[in-house]
Design a protein around this motif. Structure first.
Motif, PDB file in Angstrom:
ATOM      1  N   LEU A 170      30.439  36.372  39.125  1.00 23.00           N
ATOM      2  CA  LEU A 170      31.679  37.004  39.563  1.00 23.00           C
ATOM      3  C   LEU A 170      31.576  38.519  39.462  1.00 23.00           C
ATOM      4  N   VAL A 176      40.089  32.918  39.251  1.00 25.40           N
ATOM      5  CA  VAL A 176      38.896  32.794  40.082  1.00 25.40           C
ATOM      6  C   VAL A 176      37.915  31.800  39.478  1.00 25.40           C
ATOM      7  N   LEU A 177      37.802  31.797  38.151  1.00 34.32           N
ATOM      8  CA  LEU A 177      36.855  30.919  37.466  1.00 34.32           C
ATOM      9  C   LEU A 177      37.510  29.641  36.950  1.00 34.32           C
ATOM     10  N   THR A 207      29.433  39.801  42.285  1.00 34.63           N
ATOM     11  CA  THR A 207      30.142  39.650  43.560  1.00 34.63           C
ATOM     12  C   THR A 207      31.171  40.748  43.756  1.00 34.63           C
TER      13      THR A 207
END
Length: 315
Positions: A243, A220-221, A246
């Motif tokens: 993140l 994701v990062l 979220t």
């Protein structure tokens, strides 16, 4: 083990079964031939007893792995069972069934042995250590912590706080409620007191995450990846807080829409992120590295000097 022979490692985790086939060439060196993971979720009906459906999923997965192993002409197999099989009332029945129906002999290891194997795998993935690190491997039934440096391993311990355990105990609303988060954090404060004491003796501000949720975070990062080594990469801390907020504030549907989050992990990733966030605060983490190696690789690296494996199944 003979040099240049194929060795298969099966890691029977609480959430995921992993298969790694590699050619062991020399000590601390191997060439990956095949890798597969299947989300079995042995604890989907509870950690105390493996339910009929997850039991069947697990055996079906092992039958598939046995076929792959035979197709590759593997000479020896190491199959390791961890928290779920250690603690489930029918864990021994699963081990017997795997032997009879799949030809796979499963060895059950303790949490301390699991931490030892994780340590060897993770340290092999990292560049030479320049600082003291806190290694963290989040499983479904347990989480292992290790404090290490260039001087060796200072402390390690396995805790029965895997994400399947935490999810069933603390995550019942969608999204998770503030009260559930508070109760989870209070629980971790008590459970991880030995870690707090160890960090007092051996402070470590560099967190190294192995497998599972850390792989998802790296995906994701990925745009924030600051440094990529051969088998590990350092993530900037900038995007981690966003993140975390979220994921913890999201519903299942919203998590499914996050690029890089596998559908199989949307139910467990909330408590995993909370566990990571708690650990970061507890240790005062300032640097985060994701290791591509974990217990499977640690087992493989032991294959040349320990008799961990059994002959490959022929049936």
């Amino acid at each position: 083990m003979a040099e240049n022979s194929l060795h298969a490692v099966i890691d029977l985790g609480t959430n995921t079964f992993h298969l790694l086939i590699a050619e062991v060439r020399a000590e601390e060196q191997f060439a990956e031939i095949y890798r597969e993971r299947i989300f079995v979720k042995l604890a989907s009906d509870g950690i105390e007893t493996i339910g009929p459906e997850p039991f069947a999923r697990g055996i079906a997965t092992l039958k598939h792995f046995a076929r792959v192993i035979r197709e590759h002409g593997v000479t020896s197999v190491t199959a390791i069972g961890t928290a779920a099989l250690r603690t489930a009332t029918n864990g021994e029945a699963f081990v017997r069934t795997a032997s009879l129906e799949c030809g796979i002999e499963i060895g059950l290891i303790s949490g301390d042995t699991e931490a030892e194997l994780i340590t060897r795998g993770v340290l092999a993935a990292l560049p030479p250590l320049e600082d003291r690190v806190l290694i963290m491997d989040i499983g479904g039934g347990s989480t292992e912590y290790i404090i290490a440096s260039s001087e060796g391993v200072h402390w390690r311990q396995s805790f029965p706080i895997g994400v399947a355990v935490l999810q069933r105990s603390f995550h019942h609303t969608d999204p998770i409620s503030a009260d559930e988060v508070s109760r989870l954090e209070n629980f971790l404060e008590v459970q991880l007191q030995p870690l707090r004491e160890a960090l007092g003796a051996y402070p470590a501000h560099h967190l190294v995450g192995a497998a599972g949720t850390f792989d998802v975070m790296a995906e994701v990062l990925r745009d924030g990846a600051a440094l990529r080594a051969r088998n590990s990469h350092v993530l900037t801390m900038d995007g981690l807080e966003h993140l975390h907020l979220t994921i913890v504030g999201s519903t299942v549907a919203e998590r499914l829409a996050i690029p890089g989050v596998p559908p199989e992990r949307v139910d467990l990733i909330v408590v995993a992120m909370l566990l990571i966030r708690f650990t970061i605060g507890l240790a005062g983490i300032r640097k985060l590295t994701v290791s591509d190696y974990a217990m499977k690789e640690g087992i493989l690296l032991n294959a040349s000097d320990q008799n961990l494996g059994s002959p490959a199944a022929s049936g």
